[in-house]
Design an enzyme around this catalytic site. Structure first.
Site, PDB file in Angstrom:
ATOM      1  N   CYS A  87       0.822  -1.217   0.000  1.00 37.29           N
ATOM      2  CA  CYS A  87       0.000   0.000   0.000  1.00 37.29           C
ATOM      3  C   CYS A  87       0.858   1.270   0.000  1.00 37.29           C
ATOM      4  O   CYS A  87       1.503   1.567  -0.989  1.00 37.29           O
ATOM      5  CB  CYS A  87      -0.991  -0.037   1.163  1.00 37.29           C
ATOM      6  SG  CYS A  87      -2.343   1.155   1.021  1.00 37.29           S
ATOM      7  N   GLN A  96       3.809   2.736  -2.699  1.00 39.13           N
ATOM      8  CA  GLN A  96       3.867   4.058  -3.320  1.00 39.13           C
ATOM      9  C   GLN A  96       5.174   4.778  -2.992  1.00 39.13           C
ATOM     10  O   GLN A  96       5.781   5.420  -3.859  1.00 39.13           O
ATOM     11  CB  GLN A  96       2.670   4.884  -2.856  1.00 39.13           C
ATOM     12  CG  GLN A  96       1.326   4.306  -3.251  1.00 39.13           C
ATOM     13  CD  GLN A  96       0.169   4.929  -2.497  1.00 39.13           C
ATOM     14  OE1 GLN A  96       0.358   5.860  -1.702  1.00 39.13           O
ATOM     15  NE2 GLN A  96      -1.032   4.413  -2.697  1.00 39.13           N
ATOM     16  N   ASN A 132      -7.362  -0.268   0.268  1.00 41.86           N
ATOM     17  CA  ASN A 132      -7.698   0.978   0.955  1.00 41.86           C
ATOM     18  C   ASN A 132      -6.679   2.033   0.572  1.00 41.86           C
ATOM     19  O   ASN A 132      -5.656   2.195   1.238  1.00 41.86           O
ATOM     20  CB  ASN A 132      -7.709   0.764   2.472  1.00 41.86           C
ATOM     21  CG  ASN A 132      -7.902   2.066   3.231  1.00 41.86           C
ATOM     22  OD1 ASN A 132      -8.337   3.068   2.660  1.00 41.86           O
ATOM     23  ND2 ASN A 132      -7.572   2.073   4.501  1.00 41.86           N
ATOM     24  N   HIS A 170      -3.782  -5.424  -0.156  1.00 40.67           N
ATOM     25  CA  HIS A 170      -3.418  -5.911   1.179  1.00 40.67           C
ATOM     26  C   HIS A 170      -3.448  -7.439   1.243  1.00 40.67           C
ATOM     27  O   HIS A 170      -4.504  -8.027   1.506  1.00 40.67           O
ATOM     28  CB  HIS A 170      -4.364  -5.338   2.234  1.00 40.67           C
ATOM     29  CG  HIS A 170      -4.140  -3.891   2.509  1.00 40.67           C
ATOM     30  ND1 HIS A 170      -3.343  -3.442   3.542  1.00 40.67           N
ATOM     31  CD2 HIS A 170      -4.593  -2.785   1.872  1.00 40.67           C
ATOM     32  CE1 HIS A 170      -3.321  -2.117   3.535  1.00 40.67           C
ATOM     33  NE2 HIS A 170      -4.070  -1.699   2.527  1.00 40.67           N
ATOM     34  N   GLU A 202      -2.414  -9.305   3.540  1.00 43.64           N
ATOM     35  CA  GLU A 202      -2.654  -9.749   4.918  1.00 43.64           C
ATOM     36  C   GLU A 202      -4.119  -9.649   5.319  1.00 43.64           C
ATOM     37  O   GLU A 202      -4.503 -10.097   6.409  1.00 43.64           O
ATOM     38  CB  GLU A 202      -1.807  -8.912   5.885  1.00 43.64           C
ATOM     39  CG  GLU A 202      -2.404  -7.594   6.325  1.00 43.64           C
ATOM     40  CD  GLU A 202      -2.470  -6.524   5.229  1.00 43.64           C
ATOM     41  OE1 GLU A 202      -3.179  -5.519   5.408  1.00 43.64           O
ATOM     42  OE2 GLU A 202      -1.798  -6.696   4.190  1.00 43.64           O
TER      43      GLU A 202
END
Length: 383
Positions: free
Chosen positions: A271, A275, A313, A356, A358
């Site tokens: 995530c 970036q 997210n 994600h 996880e």
């Protein structure tokens, strides 16, 4: 008590107040997950935002503290269509309403969240105010105040403040026994250990748990840790966590990641970590119109053509083709809109993903990426 959601474009939704009765201005985003509202509330990546849940009934299975992704809730506000009056689940510890009161999170229910989501999809993510003061509706000063709101400085806010070490154990999540897709030579949890450094930009607990279940000792470092300290501790691998906010704002972190990249230690980023590493190696990022937030986003592995369902997210994305082609290649793309979902760096044991692995979407579809990371760690140690 009546409550109001005032958007920066002047749109007003009227509902009922629940949770903490405080007034907040925040960035309004939406999440399309049908379950997992506690994981959403305790995900540090939502710092500085108010979350709209598109699924209409929230709170029906209550709160189980074991499922929290961090020690506290992070959004400024929580927006739902209907709040369950009674929780029904044998694991329930508390009600959602009481949890929000305890966490100081402002809630509003009874509004048309689907209509709100359509506005955000068509007009883009915008700021809003949750208030119980009807007099603020239509005020030019209030609308200007809402428009001026910015999500800033949130990585430092959610990161740990000092280094912490976790030993491999099943004890943290005894209800979830993990069976790896492959095994290293003589690798058994509790016998073969890998020492992993986790850079905490707003890390979710299940990133740590995913490594612990694979026999790793995990050392969590604050977001402002220097690369020299990481190298001094000599970890077998480095993980870059998720986190909130605009990645381009994290200029000091990006400078340290440049140094980590130049080392020989395998790196896996998730995530925000994905970036930030891209920015460190010359790519650019941009804010999305309304982002990806939910547990139902399809991503495609370009090396195999296989599609996985992922949890996501994020409101920023690495710009496609902005990375120098000699530095890295795109490894995953989003099936819905073609955005970059993964990067693998040429000639390095470094790869990153936007989603994600996880977060148990699928429920274990992309968990193999932790195994792939440990394969790189194992190979680096033995070559």
């Amino acid at each position: 008590m009546k409550a109001y959601l005032i958007l920066e474009d002047g749109t007003v939704f009227t509902g009922e107040s629940f949770g903490a009765r405080t007034e907040v201005i925040s960035e309004i985003v939406f999440n399309t997950s049908m379950t997992g509202y506690l994981e959403t509330l305790t995900d540090p990546s939502y710092a500085g935002q108010a979350v709209t849940m598109t699924y209409p009934l929230i709170g029906n299975y209550g709160i189980n503290y074991q499922d929290m992704e961090s020690k506290k809730a992070h959004p400024d506000g929580f927006i739902v269509r209907e709040i369950a009056g009674k929780a029904s689940n044998f694991r329930n510890d508390d009600s959602l309403s009481r949890f929000l009161v305890d966490q100081g999170i402002t809630g509003i229910c009874g509004i048309d969240t689907r209509a709100l989501t359509r506005i955000l999809r068509e007009s883009g993510t915008m700021n809003g105010m949750i208030t119980t003061d009807e007099a603020k509706i239509g005020s030019a000063n209030i609308l200007n105040k809402i428009k001026r709101y910015r999500v800033e400085g949130v990585v430092a806010k959610v990161s740990c403040k000092q280094k912490e070490v976790f030993e491999p154990s099943f004890a943290r999540r005894p209800d979830k026994v993990f069976k790896p897709e492959f095994q290293f030579k003589n690798e058994f949890i509790g016998e073969t250990r890998y020492r992993i450094a986790l850079m905490d930009f707003g890390a979710k607990k299940n990133i740590v748990d995913s490594l612990l279940r694979r026999g790793c000792e995990v050392t969590v470092y604050p977001q402002n840790t220097k690369a020299e300290e990481i190298f001094k501790d000599n970890p077998d691998g480095i993980m870059l966590s998720n986190g909130p906010g605009d990645p381009a704002e994290c200029t000091d972190i990006i400078e340290e990641l440049k140094k980590l990249f130049d080392g020989d230690i395998p790196i896996f980023g998730i995530c925000l970590g994905h970036q930030l590493m891209a920015l460190a190696k010359g790519a650019s990022t941009e804010k999305m119109k309304y982002g990806h937030r939910g547990a139902n986003h399809p991503v495609k592995d370009l090396s195999t053509g296989r599609v996985y369902i992922s949890t996501q997210n994020h409101g920023y994305v690495v710009v496609d083709k902005s990375m120098p082609s000699e530095v890295a290649t795109t490894s995953f793309i989003n099936v819905n809109d073609g955005t970059v979902e993964g990067i693998r760096y040429t000639g390095k044991r470094i790869f990153t993903v936007q989603f994600h692995p996880e977060a148990c979407s699928g429920p274990l579809d992309t968990g193999y990426l932790f195994d792939e990371f440990l394969r790189e760690v194992n190979d680096a140690k033995n070559n």
